[in-house]
Every structure is written in C-alpha cells, then in structure tokens.
Design a protein around this motif. Structure first.
Motif, mmCIF file in Angstrom:
data_model
loop_
_atom_site.group_PDB
_atom_site.id
_atom_site.type_symbol
_atom_site.label_atom_id
_atom_site.label_comp_id
_atom_site.label_asym_id
_atom_site.label_seq_id
_atom_site.Cartn_x
_atom_site.Cartn_y
_atom_site.Cartn_z
ATOM 1 N N ARG A 1 87.781 74.341 18.927
ATOM 2 C CA ARG A 1 88.776 73.591 18.143
ATOM 3 C C ARG A 1 89.104 72.290 18.855
ATOM 4 N NH1 ARG A 1 93.841 76.907 16.766
ATOM 5 N NH2 ARG A 1 94.989 75.314 17.910
ATOM 6 N N THR A 2 89.088 71.176 18.118
ATOM 7 C CA THR A 2 89.128 69.837 18.731
ATOM 8 C C THR A 2 90.396 69.579 19.542
ATOM 9 O OG1 THR A 2 89.974 68.974 16.646
ATOM 10 C CG2 THR A 2 87.631 68.699 17.066
ATOM 11 N N ASP A 3 91.501 70.288 19.208
ATOM 12 C CA ASP A 3 92.758 70.010 19.903
ATOM 13 C C ASP A 3 92.969 70.894 21.132
ATOM 14 O OD1 ASP A 3 92.989 72.261 18.295
ATOM 15 O OD2 ASP A 3 95.131 71.980 17.961
ATOM 16 N N LEU A 4 91.955 71.675 21.521
ATOM 17 C CA LEU A 4 92.116 72.614 22.642
ATOM 18 C C LEU A 4 91.057 72.388 23.713
ATOM 19 C CD1 LEU A 4 92.660 75.981 20.676
ATOM 20 C CD2 LEU A 4 94.413 74.557 21.761
ATOM 21 N N SER B 1 91.073 73.884 10.905
ATOM 22 C CA SER B 1 91.004 72.708 11.769
ATOM 23 C C SER B 1 89.552 72.263 11.892
ATOM 24 C CB SER B 1 91.488 73.027 13.195
ATOM 25 O OG SER B 1 92.500 73.976 13.179
#
Ligand code: SG7
Ligand code: ZN
Length: 265
Positions: free
Chosen positions: A125-128, A86
């Motif tokens: 991580r960009t989505d967390l 990711s």
C-alpha cells in the motif's frame, strides 16, 4: 525468521513454533476456495494496472533459498481498482511450485483443484512502509495466478525467456540483472483479469502476518511441463550439493469465519 518447507525435521507443520509468529492465526493463507460458498460482490470492479507492459520494471531475478523472486521497480508499477480501497505499488513477484509433477505446487485451490505452480505479485500500500504494512490487515495486495501445466513444449515464449535465467541463480542469494528482457503482462497472457476471487488473509511464509488482501484469478496461465520442471530441478535451497527447492507451497489453512467474494458475472 528461519523456516523450511519439506525437510524431515523442518516443515510447514513446525512454523507455529517459530516465535513471534501468526502462523496459527484464524485468517491464514492459502485456502481451498469452495465455490459453493463464494459470495458475488458488486464492489469488485476492474483493476487498473500500471507498468505491467513495461520491461524496465523488472530489475533482477533472485534465488531466496525459498523461492525464485523478481524484484520490481515499485515507482513504475502499481495496482488500483479491483475493489481495493487504496493504491498499491508492486514490489516483487515470486513463484511456488511442486516437485515436477504437473498437478501439485500451487498454494491456493478451487474446489480442491490445485495447479502445478502459483505466481504471486506482491503489492505494498502506497502510504505504508513494508514494516508498517505487516501490521495492517490491508497492508499488502497480493495477486495470485495459477499456472497449469500443458504438454505443448516450450510455450509460451515469455516463460521460455524467464526460465532461461534459472541456471544463473542456482545458489541462494544469486541474482541476475534482467532489466528490459520481458514484461509482467507477457507472463500472465490469456488470463481474464476481470475474473477473480477476493478474500482477507496472510502472507504464506513465517511470520504469516495477517496483512494481505488476496486476489486469486480464476483462469490459469498455461505453461509447458518442460519449463515448469526447470524450477524444481535447477535452483537450490543453499549451495551446490544441497537439495533443489521443491514443494515450496504452504498447505491449505482453515477459512474460519471469513467469506470469499467474487465479482458479478
Ligand atoms: C517469500 O514469500 C518472499 C517474501 C514474501 C513471502 O518468502 O517472496 O518476500 C520478501 C521480500 O521477503 O513476503 C512480505 C513479502 O512479500 C510471502 O509472500 S506471499 O504471501 O505472497 N507468498
Ligand atoms: Zn507467495
């Protein structure tokens, strides 16, 4: 979690008693990388670094009482590629060091060889959210750089610049705005960014969450002894008259069933 490094009654050997904690888990960091056991992995491709040449990404420098930390503008700086599954936004970098001697202070080692210091660029991580990342085995990607002491005084210039700020953050909680002073790339000059080790591990401070994809670059950054020594004789664990921050490096942890990989060369 309150923790300490090298005080007589409070040090890394007592971290496992801090609850809740993962410090006695089986996938802990740092480790001593034994090259005989490293497996080549063709998935470990080149990284893409964004914002590493941008001096506006470095916001301020902070004395955390445990380390010296530089806060980054995570909207402008990110890491992807390098076998990571990711994209990760860069949130901060910080340092681990010894007590002024030139060969101890890093957290990782290669075949038992340690270095004077280690620099960690922490990426989320960009989505967390940061809280969620702690509970995901790949929540963070930390980039680790060894720092090797040289006798050539006052080099490199970027490190002279960075260490000149230390006298302004001698006490815990002290910060200094450093925007537009230097770039991350200028601090990691001379390192072949296509030459690295990879393994799955933990944050190296309590609660030691097993949430980090580690990248340990093989080439060290070379920094003069006089600049390295400024870390161990300028910034304090609390305030004036309290000890300087020294030996803020966790001891090696067992590899257990993990494998360390590196790219094909
Ligand atoms: C230091 O090391 C701090 C922590 C960091 C920790 O205590 O830099 O950062 C903050 C924001 O408190 O923890 C989640 C995180 O970055 C462990 O980082 S490390 O494993 O790279 N040494
Ligand atoms: Zn660290």
């Amino acid at each position: 979690v309150e923790f300490c490094y090298n005080l007589p009654a409070c040090n890394a050997s007592t971290w496992a008693t801090l609850a809740p904690h993962d410090c006695n888990g089986t996938n802990q960091s740092p480790i001593n990388i034994l090259t005989a056991g490293v497996m080549p992995d063709s998935n470990l491709t080149a990284f893409t670094f964004r914002g590493f040449n941008d001096s506006s990404t470095l916001i301020n420098i902070l004395n955390t009482g445990k380390a010296v930390q530089i806060e980054l503008d995570s909207e402008k700086m990110s890491v992807s590629g390098g076998g990571l599954q990711s994209q990760y936004n860069s949130t901060q970098f910080h340092f681990h060091w010894g007590n002024g001697t030139s060969v101890n202070g890093s957290e990782h080692a290669v075949d038992g060889r340690t270095y004077a210091m280690e620099m960690h660029i922490v990426n989320l991580r960009t989505d967390l959210t940061a809280a969620a990342a702690l509970n995901d085995s790949k929540g963070f990607a930390v980039l680790a750089f060894f720092i090797e002491a040289t006798n050539d005084s006052g080099i490199p210039e970027s490190w002279k610049n960075l260490t000149s700020f230390l006298s302004n953050i001698t006490n815990i909680g002290a910060t200094m705005d450093i925007m537009n002073s230097l770039t991350v790339n200028s601090l990691i000059q001379g390192v072949d960014l296509n030459n690295y080790y990879r393994y799955q591990g933990s944050l190296t401070t309590p609660a030691c969450k097993e949430s980090v994809v580690w990248t340990v670059f093989k080439d060290p950054i070379k920094v003069s002894n006089d600049l390295i020594n400024l870390f161990s004789n300028t910034v304090r664990i609390n305030t004036t008259a309290d000890p300087f921050i020294t030996n803020n490096n966790r001891p090696f942890q067992a590899l257990n069933t993990r494998t360390v990989t590196s790219q094909l060369k």
